[in-house]
Design a protein around this motif. Structure first.
Motif, PDB file in Angstrom:
ATOM      1  N   SER A  30       0.834  -1.186   0.000  1.00 16.45           N
ATOM      2  CA  SER A  30       0.000   0.000   0.000  1.00 16.45           C
ATOM      3  C   SER A  30       0.877   1.246   0.000  1.00 16.45           C
ATOM      4  O   SER A  30       1.797   1.378   0.802  1.00 16.45           O
ATOM      5  N   GLY A  31       0.608   2.129  -0.953  1.00 17.92           N
ATOM      6  CA  GLY A  31       1.387   3.348  -1.050  1.00 17.92           C
ATOM      7  C   GLY A  31       2.620   3.232  -1.917  1.00 17.92           C
ATOM      8  O   GLY A  31       3.257   4.236  -2.231  1.00 17.92           O
ATOM      9  N   TYR A  32       2.974   2.030  -2.307  1.00 18.85           N
ATOM     10  CA  TYR A  32       4.143   1.831  -3.163  1.00 18.85           C
ATOM     11  C   TYR A  32       3.763   2.021  -4.628  1.00 18.85           C
ATOM     12  O   TYR A  32       2.601   1.951  -5.006  1.00 18.85           O
ATOM     13  N   ALA A  33       4.781   2.235  -5.441  1.00 14.32           N
ATOM     14  CA  ALA A  33       4.648   2.148  -6.885  1.00 14.32           C
ATOM     15  C   ALA A  33       5.121   0.758  -7.299  1.00 14.32           C
ATOM     16  O   ALA A  33       6.041   0.198  -6.687  1.00 14.32           O
ATOM     17  N   LEU A  34       4.475   0.204  -8.305  1.00 12.83           N
ATOM     18  CA  LEU A  34       4.823  -1.123  -8.806  1.00 12.83           C
ATOM     19  C   LEU A  34       5.199  -1.014 -10.275  1.00 12.83           C
ATOM     20  O   LEU A  34       4.656  -0.153 -10.989  1.00 12.83           O
ATOM     21  N   SER A  54      -2.434   3.317  -6.013  1.00 12.76           N
ATOM     22  CA  SER A  54      -3.828   3.753  -6.133  1.00 12.76           C
ATOM     23  C   SER A  54      -4.409   3.409  -7.494  1.00 12.76           C
ATOM     24  O   SER A  54      -5.624   3.397  -7.681  1.00 12.76           O
ATOM     25  N   GLY A  55      -3.536   3.154  -8.463  1.00 15.04           N
ATOM     26  CA  GLY A  55      -3.989   2.893  -9.819  1.00 15.04           C
ATOM     27  C   GLY A  55      -4.288   4.144 -10.605  1.00 15.04           C
ATOM     28  O   GLY A  55      -4.698   4.064 -11.765  1.00 15.04           O
ATOM     29  N   SER A  56      -4.064   5.293  -9.997  1.00 14.44           N
ATOM     30  CA  SER A  56      -4.450   6.561 -10.624  1.00 14.44           C
ATOM     31  C   SER A  56      -3.527   6.955 -11.765  1.00 14.44           C
ATOM     32  O   SER A  56      -3.917   7.727 -12.640  1.00 14.44           O
ATOM     33  N   THR A  57      -2.319   6.433 -11.750  1.00 15.78           N
ATOM     34  CA  THR A  57      -1.332   6.843 -12.759  1.00 15.78           C
ATOM     35  C   THR A  57      -0.563   5.635 -13.269  1.00 15.78           C
ATOM     36  O   THR A  57      -0.135   4.787 -12.488  1.00 15.78           O
TER      37      THR A  57
END
Length: 124
Positions: A30-34, A54-57
């Motif tokens: 949670s909060g990481y970039a993948l 978040s999937g937002s970007t």
């Protein structure tokens, strides 16, 4: 112990599709970039795609834009890479990675966590 385990790699013909998966365990991201990187024989590891938790970007390297799609399933703690219209130049070992910074991955820098990789081979 944090683990990222990729799967889904295969030998396919040009024009085919594959979906890679990366299951994370040992912690929540949670909060990481993948992201996904790849390394072809004799070449350096290169950035392919990244997504915010978040999937937002999302962000893609130019060579895969319009063909690849990155996504994640929070409930399954799983990252995906849908690869369509595969080309021989997509042949590589594909690695998933996680980092606190989205910009780190997009810049092609090493993330905090890495998987062992899955081989994708595209024949012409």
């Amino acid at each position: 112990q944090v683990q990222l385990v990729e799967s889904g790699g295969a030998l396919v013909q040009a024009g085919s599709s594959l979906r890679l998966s990366c299951v994370a365990s040992g912690r929540t991201f949670s909060g990481y970039a993948l992201g996904w990187f790849r390394q072809a024989p004799g070449k350096e590891r290169e950035f392919v795609a990244a997504i915010r938790w978040s999937g937002s970007t999302t962000y893609y390297t130019d060579s895969v834009k319009g063909r690849f799609a990155i996504s994640r399933d929070i409930a399954k703690n799983t990252l995906y890479l849908q690869m369509n219209s595969l080309k021989p130049e997509d042949t590589a070992v594909y690695y998933c990675t996680a980092d606190r910074s989205f910009s780190t991955l997009v810049a092609g820098r090493r993330g905090d966590y890495w998987g062992q990789g899955t081989q994708v081979t595209v024949s012409s």
